[in-house]
Design a protein around this motif. Sequence first.
Motif, PDB file in Angstrom:
ATOM      1  N   MET A  34       0.188 -38.708  13.150  1.00 48.07           N
ATOM      2  CA  MET A  34       1.364 -38.231  13.872  1.00 48.07           C
ATOM      3  C   MET A  34       2.598 -38.978  13.409  1.00 48.07           C
ATOM      4  SD  MET A  34       0.697 -37.030  17.757  1.00 48.07           S
ATOM      5  CE  MET A  34      -0.151 -38.464  18.301  1.00 48.07           C
ATOM      6  N   GLY A  35       2.411 -40.302  13.193  1.00 44.28           N
ATOM      7  CA  GLY A  35       3.510 -41.113  12.693  1.00 44.28           C
ATOM      8  C   GLY A  35       3.955 -40.632  11.314  1.00 44.28           C
ATOM      9  N   LYS A  36       2.937 -40.342  10.458  1.00 43.01           N
ATOM     10  CA  LYS A  36       3.256 -39.873   9.101  1.00 43.01           C
ATOM     11  C   LYS A  36       4.003 -38.552   9.134  1.00 43.01           C
ATOM     12  CE  LYS A  36      -0.831 -41.722   7.002  1.00 43.01           C
ATOM     13  NZ  LYS A  36      -2.175 -41.283   6.666  1.00 43.01           N
ATOM     14  N   VAL A  37       3.487 -37.632   9.992  1.00 45.79           N
ATOM     15  CA  VAL A  37       4.131 -36.323  10.086  1.00 45.79           C
ATOM     16  C   VAL A  37       5.560 -36.481  10.577  1.00 45.79           C
ATOM     17  CG1 VAL A  37       4.116 -34.141  11.352  1.00 45.79           C
ATOM     18  CG2 VAL A  37       2.003 -35.012  10.386  1.00 45.79           C
ATOM     19  N   ALA A  38       5.727 -37.339  11.588  1.00 52.89           N
ATOM     20  CA  ALA A  38       7.063 -37.529  12.133  1.00 52.89           C
ATOM     21  C   ALA A  38       8.003 -38.080  11.072  1.00 52.89           C
ATOM     22  CB  ALA A  38       7.013 -38.454  13.331  1.00 52.89           C
ATOM     23  N   LYS A  54      12.078 -37.290   6.734  1.00 49.11           N
ATOM     24  CA  LYS A  54      12.406 -37.335   5.318  1.00 49.11           C
ATOM     25  C   LYS A  54      12.867 -35.948   4.844  1.00 49.11           C
ATOM     26  CE  LYS A  54      10.278 -39.001   1.046  1.00 49.11           C
ATOM     27  NZ  LYS A  54       9.917 -37.731   0.399  1.00 49.11           N
ATOM     28  N   ASN A  55      12.100 -34.915   5.262  1.00 48.79           N
ATOM     29  CA  ASN A  55      12.484 -33.565   4.869  1.00 48.79           C
ATOM     30  C   ASN A  55      13.885 -33.213   5.316  1.00 48.79           C
ATOM     31  OD1 ASN A  55      10.158 -33.025   3.553  1.00 48.79           O
ATOM     32  ND2 ASN A  55       9.168 -31.953   5.260  1.00 48.79           N
ATOM     33  N   VAL A  56      14.193 -33.669   6.519  1.00 47.73           N
ATOM     34  CA  VAL A  56      15.520 -33.355   7.028  1.00 47.73           C
ATOM     35  C   VAL A  56      16.572 -33.947   6.104  1.00 47.73           C
ATOM     36  CG1 VAL A  56      17.152 -33.818   8.896  1.00 47.73           C
ATOM     37  CG2 VAL A  56      14.833 -33.066   9.429  1.00 47.73           C
TER      38      VAL A  56
END
Length: 134
Positions: free
Chosen positions: A100-104, A109-111
């Motif tokens: 979840m931390g990685k996805v967040a 990062k994507n943003v």
Amino acid sequence: MNIVQCTFCKKPFASLGGRACPACLEQIDKDFITVRDYIYEHKHSNIDIIARETEVSKQIIMHLLKEGRLIIDSPDGDGLLVCEMCKKPINTGRLCKDCMGKVASSMDKNVTDNKKPEPKPEEPNIKGSAKIGN
Ligand SMILES: [Zn+2]
Ligand SMILES: [Zn+2]
């Protein structure tokens, strides 16, 4: 609006995005309270016992676990649920805390990655038209 088949009773219904028909949603809400109260009083239960004692179907219990509404109180969640990314046992939701931390952070990062560079102001075409001095 789409006509989809209810995951639980298999009847077609007009969905606004969910996979359960209104009747099943209502039932799930009732079952949720039953199971939640049961887990509250019987902390180290497993899904078979919960399903038997509460008469709530395992499918609904699993659904509630995946939605993160229920948490099975055992360190590895009885191996019922695994993280969808790293396959580590978890006791609620779809991803472990690490993932979840990685996805967040990857979403953050994507943003930033997707941020378009500020458009440069058009360079005025000064060729041939620049006058220095007067
Ligand atoms: Zn249904
Ligand atoms: Zn994980």
